[in-house]
Write a protein that holds these residues in place. Structure first.
Motif, short mmCIF file in Angstrom:
data_model
loop_
_atom_site.label_atom_id
_atom_site.label_comp_id
_atom_site.label_asym_id
_atom_site.label_seq_id
_atom_site.Cartn_x
_atom_site.Cartn_y
_atom_site.Cartn_z
N SER A 46 1.94 4.95 -11.08
CA SER A 46 1.52 4.09 -9.97
C SER A 46 1.73 4.75 -8.63
O SER A 46 0.88 4.66 -7.73
CB SER A 46 2.27 2.76 -10.01
OG SER A 46 1.98 2.07 -11.18
N LEU B 38 -1.05 5.73 -5.98
CA LEU B 38 -0.97 5.30 -4.57
C LEU B 38 -1.18 6.48 -3.63
O LEU B 38 -1.88 6.36 -2.62
CB LEU B 38 0.38 4.65 -4.28
CG LEU B 38 0.45 3.15 -4.50
CD1 LEU B 38 1.87 2.65 -4.32
CD2 LEU B 38 -0.48 2.41 -3.58
N SER C 264 -6.77 -0.21 -6.45
CA SER C 264 -6.23 -0.56 -5.14
C SER C 264 -5.12 -1.60 -5.25
O SER C 264 -4.21 -1.62 -4.44
CB SER C 264 -7.34 -1.12 -4.24
OG SER C 264 -8.32 -0.15 -4.00
N SER D 225 1.66 1.56 2.48
CA SER D 225 0.49 1.70 1.60
C SER D 225 0.40 0.63 0.54
O SER D 225 -0.68 0.11 0.27
CB SER D 225 0.49 3.08 0.97
OG SER D 225 1.67 3.26 0.22
N PHE D 226 1.52 0.26 -0.08
CA PHE D 226 1.44 -0.68 -1.19
C PHE D 226 1.05 -2.08 -0.74
O PHE D 226 0.64 -2.90 -1.55
CB PHE D 226 2.73 -0.70 -2.02
CG PHE D 226 3.96 -1.07 -1.25
CD1 PHE D 226 4.39 -2.37 -1.20
CD2 PHE D 226 4.70 -0.10 -0.61
CE1 PHE D 226 5.53 -2.72 -0.51
CE2 PHE D 226 5.84 -0.43 0.08
CZ PHE D 226 6.25 -1.74 0.14
N ILE D 227 1.13 -2.36 0.56
CA ILE D 227 0.67 -3.64 1.09
C ILE D 227 -0.71 -3.47 1.74
O ILE D 227 -1.60 -4.31 1.58
CB ILE D 227 1.67 -4.18 2.14
CG1 ILE D 227 3.01 -4.47 1.47
CG2 ILE D 227 1.13 -5.42 2.82
CD1 ILE D 227 4.13 -4.75 2.43
N THR D 228 -0.91 -2.39 2.47
CA THR D 228 -2.10 -2.21 3.28
C THR D 228 -3.34 -1.82 2.47
O THR D 228 -4.45 -2.23 2.82
CB THR D 228 -1.84 -1.12 4.35
OG1 THR D 228 -0.60 -1.39 4.99
CG2 THR D 228 -2.93 -1.12 5.39
N ILE D 229 -3.19 -1.04 1.42
CA ILE D 229 -4.35 -0.61 0.64
C ILE D 229 -5.12 -1.80 0.05
O ILE D 229 -6.35 -1.84 0.20
CB ILE D 229 -3.94 0.42 -0.44
CG1 ILE D 229 -3.65 1.76 0.24
CG2 ILE D 229 -5.00 0.57 -1.51
CD1 ILE D 229 -3.14 2.84 -0.69
N PRO D 230 -4.46 -2.77 -0.59
CA PRO D 230 -5.25 -3.93 -1.06
C PRO D 230 -5.91 -4.72 0.08
O PRO D 230 -7.02 -5.21 -0.07
CB PRO D 230 -4.23 -4.79 -1.80
CG PRO D 230 -3.14 -3.87 -2.18
CD PRO D 230 -3.09 -2.84 -1.08
N VAL E 195 4.62 -1.35 -7.98
CA VAL E 195 5.66 -0.87 -7.05
C VAL E 195 6.46 -2.05 -6.50
O VAL E 195 7.70 -1.99 -6.44
CB VAL E 195 5.04 -0.03 -5.91
CG1 VAL E 195 6.05 0.25 -4.83
CG2 VAL E 195 4.48 1.27 -6.47
N ILE E 196 5.78 -3.12 -6.12
CA ILE E 196 6.49 -4.29 -5.58
C ILE E 196 7.39 -4.91 -6.65
O ILE E 196 8.55 -5.24 -6.38
CB ILE E 196 5.49 -5.32 -5.03
CG1 ILE E 196 4.83 -4.77 -3.75
CG2 ILE E 196 6.17 -6.65 -4.73
CD1 ILE E 196 3.66 -5.58 -3.25
N SER F 2 0.07 -1.22 -6.40
CA SER F 2 0.87 -1.95 -5.43
C SER F 2 1.70 -3.04 -6.10
O SER F 2 2.87 -3.22 -5.78
CB SER F 2 -0.04 -2.57 -4.36
OG SER F 2 -0.74 -1.57 -3.68
#
Length: 113
Positions: free
Chosen positions: A55, A59, A10, A93-98, A17-18, A14
């Motif tokens: 990654s 995701l 999770s 997604s890359f912020i919200t999933i964690p 990607v960031i 992210s």
């Protein structure tokens, strides 16, 4: 073991990607845009691109898995919050999933043990 894999899966994609977005922004805003990649760094860049591809694929898998979790398994959310979480996971997604993992799945894993 499964709990740690879900947590790692999770968060890690992210982060990658960031970091890739930050590196891309730095390169675009520098003088390196029109230059060739030095031969000594080409293997590192290819490795990073492969890691980024893996990654992004992870995701996508987590997007599908979390949306299924929201609607099928998360009984504490009302329909409005389910829709909001789904839209946020789909677009950010890359912020919200964690964040979703931290709020709902981490607590869920604690209750099971």
């Amino acid at each position: 073991m499964k709990k740690k894999l879900v947590m790692l899966g999770s968060v890690l994609p992210s982060v990658i990607v960031i970091l890739s977005l930050v590196f891309a922004a730095i390169i675009v805003n520098s003088d390196l845009v029109n230059q060739e990649i030095p031969v000594s760094l080409r293997s590192v860049v290819i490795l990073w691109l492969i890691l980024l591809l893996v990654s992004v694929l992870l995701l996508w898998g987590f997007i599908i898995g979390y949306i299924v979790h929201i609607f099928a398994m998360n009984k504490e959310l009302i329909i409005g919050k389910k829709i909001i979480w789904t839209v946020c996971i789909w677009f950010f997604s890359f912020i919200t999933i964690p964040i979703y993992w931290y709020i709902y799945l981490r607590n869920d894993e604690r209750n099971k043990t």
